[in-house]
Write an enzyme that holds these catalytic residues in place. Structure first.
Site, PDB file in Angstrom:
ATOM      1  N   GLU A  55       1.180  -1.335   0.094  1.00 27.68           N
ATOM      2  CA  GLU A  55       0.478   0.580  -0.200  1.00 27.68           C
ATOM      3  C   GLU A  55       0.867   1.314   0.060  1.00 27.68           C
ATOM      4  O   GLU A  55       1.056   2.424  -0.622  1.00 27.68           O
ATOM      5  CB  GLU A  55      -0.759  -0.113   1.215  1.00 27.68           C
ATOM      6  CG  GLU A  55      -1.998  -1.652   1.334  1.00 27.68           C
ATOM      7  CD  GLU A  55      -0.960  -2.501   2.032  1.00 27.68           C
ATOM      8  OE1 GLU A  55      -1.457  -2.665   2.614  1.00 27.68           O
ATOM      9  OE2 GLU A  55      -0.160  -2.585   2.182  1.00 27.68           O
ATOM     10  N   CYS A  88       0.257  -0.102   7.563  1.00 26.55           N
ATOM     11  CA  CYS A  88      -0.617   1.002   6.579  1.00 26.55           C
ATOM     12  C   CYS A  88      -1.969   1.369   7.118  1.00 26.55           C
ATOM     13  O   CYS A  88      -1.919   2.371   6.193  1.00 26.55           O
ATOM     14  CB  CYS A  88      -0.611  -0.570   5.531  1.00 26.55           C
ATOM     15  SG  CYS A  88       1.741  -0.776   5.393  1.00 26.55           S
ATOM     16  N   ALA A 157      10.425 -44.591   1.179  1.00 21.25           N
ATOM     17  CA  ALA A 157      10.390 -45.378   0.545  1.00 21.25           C
ATOM     18  C   ALA A 157      10.121 -46.619   1.062  1.00 21.25           C
ATOM     19  O   ALA A 157      10.876 -47.109   1.970  1.00 21.25           O
ATOM     20  CB  ALA A 157      10.931 -45.276  -0.536  1.00 21.25           C
ATOM     21  N   GLU A 269      13.278 -36.168   3.966  1.00 27.35           N
ATOM     22  CA  GLU A 269      13.636 -37.740   3.623  1.00 27.35           C
ATOM     23  C   GLU A 269      13.800 -38.854   4.582  1.00 27.35           C
ATOM     24  O   GLU A 269      13.532 -39.967   4.069  1.00 27.35           O
ATOM     25  CB  GLU A 269      14.001 -37.480   2.594  1.00 27.35           C
ATOM     26  CG  GLU A 269      13.562 -36.918   1.126  1.00 27.35           C
ATOM     27  CD  GLU A 269      13.493 -37.242  -0.028  1.00 27.35           C
ATOM     28  OE1 GLU A 269      13.934 -37.590  -0.338  1.00 27.35           O
ATOM     29  OE2 GLU A 269      13.984 -36.178  -0.787  1.00 27.35           O
ATOM     30  N   GLY A 271      17.043 -40.554   6.802  1.00 27.38           N
ATOM     31  CA  GLY A 271      16.415 -42.190   7.727  1.00 27.38           C
ATOM     32  C   GLY A 271      15.314 -42.266   8.240  1.00 27.38           C
ATOM     33  O   GLY A 271      14.852 -41.281   8.664  1.00 27.38           O
TER      34      GLY A 271
END
Length: 341
Positions: A55, A88, A157, A269, A271
């Protein structure tokens, strides 16, 4: 009150302007100033911490008094606090702005309240204009405000029998190319990728996001390693395009520091020890489990101690979806809420 066609058009423009600013600790915000007849007077966007808010950046384009009677169209509720810059809401009032149209409220208790301050000063205020579009733009920042920390995705995985590696420690590759490509796309959409020192020493990962042709993706996550052990000087992660960050302390402190660095989304990820520690601490917002149709047996489980000693204490998850990636399956889940248990 509802927004005019000119104001809705200006909000679309403000959303475009917002994307020019950096994503980080502060939200991406755009602003457009309109004359009473709907003509665009000035535009602005937030360029980063310590710079004028959107602004004010727009007001600075005008001569003193030129904003009197104008409408300010802003993607986020004008702030009402003094930080590195002033409120603002006060700047708009001082400029003589007669109307403010914004998309979504500021969820931060420290900086919110601008709409009420403007109304108190006699400014017409309209909220909720293109709110869905603004929420989508600020999704990750809003998530950080809600959680008080970065959003955490934990990925692993595993074989069909829940193993992350064979008995000799080898784990590349349990899953196939389609699953691995999916992981790289998710890495590129994250701000930081986290592994433990054990994974760095055992697998020497680069922790980069790559395209299907093997090239580096334009967007790279910050590489983060947890643990006090030293990282070899020739480790692949040291050749990452972004500087390596290492933490030896607790996970909460690490996430706090990452948030302070502007990280919104963390991709864990592993381990198994690192993944399990995030689960145990209750710091997981999303689970990504890639399951390969292979059997490994042995003791190298994908998840270790997560603080569950009896079946009644099981950590229940809500399945969000299941996807097939080549021969593998991806299970996406989130922590179950009280009503799901």
């Amino acid at each position: 009150m509802t927004a005019t066609t000119a104001e809705r058009d200006a909000m679309r423009r403000a959303l475009e302007l917002a994307t020019r600013g950096p994503r980080g600790v502060n939200p991406q915000v755009g602003a457009v100033l309109l004359s009473p007849d709907g003509t665009v007077l000035a535009e602005g966007w937030h360029r980063g911490a310590g710079t004028p808010h959107a602004e004010v950046a727009a007001l600075m384009q005008l001569a003193p008094g030129a904003a009197h009677g104008a409408t300010a169209v802003v993607t986020l509720e004008p702030c009402n606090h003094t930080g590195r810059t002033g409120p603002c809401s006060e700047a708009l009032i001082a400029a003589g702005v007669a109307r403010v149209v914004y998309a979504i409220p500021d969820p931060n208790a420290v900086s919110s309240g601008g709409a009420e301050r403007l109304r108190t000063a006699g400014v017409d205020v309209v909220s909720g204009v293109l709110a869905d579009e603004a929420t989508a733009l600020l999704d990750s920042w809003l998530t950080v405000q809600r959680l008080g920390r970065p959003h955490v995705t934990v990925k692993w995985a595993q074989s069909l029998d829940g193993r992350a590696a064979a008995d000799d420690g080898t784990s590349q590759w349990i899953t196939g190319p389609a699953a691995r490509a999916d992981v790289h796309r998710r890495r590129a959409a994250s701000d930081a990728i986290v592994v433990g020192t054990g994974t760095v020493i055992a697998d020497d990962p680069s922790l980069t996001a790559r395209e299907d042709d093997g090239s580096l993706s334009p967007q790279q996550p910050v590489p983060v390693v947890l643990g006090a052990r030293g990282i070899p000087a020739d480790a692949a992660v040291r050749r990452h395009p972004l500087p390596l960050v290492q933490y030896a302390g607790d996970l909460h402190a690490a996430l706090d520091d990452l948030r302070a660095k502007g990280v919104h989304r963390v991709f864990v990820e592993g381990g198994p020890a690192v993944a399990s520690s995030f689960v145990r601490e209750g710091l997981v917002d999303e689970y990504l489990v890639y399951v390969a149709p292979v059997l490994l047996g042995g003791d190298r489980l994908a998840v270790r101690d997560v603080g569950v000693s009896t079946i009644t204490g099981a950590l229940r998850l809500t399945p969000e979806r299941i996807e097939r990636l080549g021969d593998d399956l991806l299970i996406v889940a989130s922590p179950a809420t009280e009503g799901d248990r």
